[in-house]
Scaffold this motif. Structure first.
Motif, mmCIF file in Angstrom:
data_model
loop_
_atom_site.group_PDB
_atom_site.id
_atom_site.type_symbol
_atom_site.label_atom_id
_atom_site.label_comp_id
_atom_site.label_asym_id
_atom_site.label_seq_id
_atom_site.Cartn_x
_atom_site.Cartn_y
_atom_site.Cartn_z
ATOM 1 N N ILE A 108 0.845 -1.190 0.000
ATOM 2 C CA ILE A 108 0.000 0.000 0.000
ATOM 3 C C ILE A 108 0.880 1.239 0.000
ATOM 4 O O ILE A 108 1.822 1.343 0.786
ATOM 5 N N TYR A 127 1.409 5.467 0.307
ATOM 6 C CA TYR A 127 0.908 6.614 1.056
ATOM 7 C C TYR A 127 1.568 7.884 0.536
ATOM 8 O O TYR A 127 2.716 7.857 0.099
ATOM 9 N N ASP A 128 0.841 8.992 0.595
ATOM 10 C CA ASP A 128 1.342 10.271 0.079
ATOM 11 C C ASP A 128 2.221 11.008 1.073
ATOM 12 O O ASP A 128 2.432 12.207 0.925
ATOM 13 N N THR A 146 -3.247 3.758 -1.117
ATOM 14 C CA THR A 146 -3.587 3.204 -2.427
ATOM 15 C C THR A 146 -2.948 1.835 -2.545
ATOM 16 O O THR A 146 -1.736 1.696 -2.365
ATOM 17 N N LEU A 206 -1.119 -0.969 -4.108
ATOM 18 C CA LEU A 206 -0.203 -1.111 -5.244
ATOM 19 C C LEU A 206 -0.251 -2.518 -5.823
ATOM 20 O O LEU A 206 -0.419 -2.709 -7.015
ATOM 21 N N GLN A 257 -9.285 -1.739 -1.163
ATOM 22 C CA GLN A 257 -9.130 -0.386 -1.682
ATOM 23 C C GLN A 257 -10.343 0.472 -1.338
ATOM 24 O O GLN A 257 -10.204 1.645 -0.994
ATOM 25 N N THR A 311 -10.165 3.895 0.715
ATOM 26 C CA THR A 311 -10.623 5.107 0.045
ATOM 27 C C THR A 311 -11.770 5.767 0.797
ATOM 28 O O THR A 311 -11.745 6.974 1.038
ATOM 29 N N SER A 359 -7.755 11.593 3.563
ATOM 30 C CA SER A 359 -7.004 12.025 2.380
ATOM 31 C C SER A 359 -6.046 13.141 2.776
ATOM 32 O O SER A 359 -6.366 14.021 3.547
#
Length: 165
Positions: A7, A9-10, A140, A142, A155, A159, A164
């Motif tokens: 997974i 991450y930002d 997200t 992968l 997911q 989500t 976010s």
């Protein structure tokens, strides 16, 4: 048989936060992890792998102990410890358990700078309780070894309930 879940991450630190959460859940017997590693791609684009267990160090400590013990039996404990530590470190460096390092690094190259990814091999899990704990982190998916339906459900949870960034 274990399931692989990767997974993204930002945030550079989010994957490590989720790994710590999973370790806490493992202590509560809600999940059984075979491996958990984090890849960080810093702002400069450099990829760094953070393993849960440093096999080289573990091998050196174990080898040093056994070398010291065997060296004591043959009246050369210092030499035995040194040889044992070197052999243990070499063996630890060469053994690769869990998620393949090359796979993680190649997937880490695809991340955008300033982000991270968590790679876990899960043996057993109590899905509802674990998902409740990790969903707020978002993320997200992968790659997984889950079925397409299970991957889509994962997911969706990340989500819809994830934060976010």
């Amino acid at each position: 048989m274990s399931d692989l879940i990767a997974i993204a991450y930002d945030d550079e630190y989010k994957a490590e936060e989720v790994r710590l959460t999973l370790i806490k859940l493992q202590k509560e017997h809600l999940i059984e992890l075979e491996d958990a590693a984090v890849i960080v791609k810093n702002a400069e684009g450099k990829v760094k792998l953070k393993q849960a267990v440093d096999l080289t160090t573990a091998g050196a400590v174990s080898g040093g102990f056994w070398g010291l013990l065997i060296g004591t039996l043959f009246l050369s404990p210092v030499l035995g410890a040194a040889v044992g530590a070197a052999a243990g470190a070499a063996s630890g460096a060469l053994s690769d358990i869990g998620v393949d390092d090359n796979f993680m690094k190649s997937l880490g190259e695809t991340l955008k700078p300033g982000s991270s990814a968590l790679f876990v091999l899960v043996r057993k899990v109590t899905p509802d309780k674990v998902l409740d704990e990790v969903a707020p982190y978002g993320g997200t998916v992968l790659r997984t070894s889950l079925s397409k339906d299970e991957e889509a459900q994962l997911q969706e949870v990340l989500t819809s309930r994830g934060v976010s960034v």
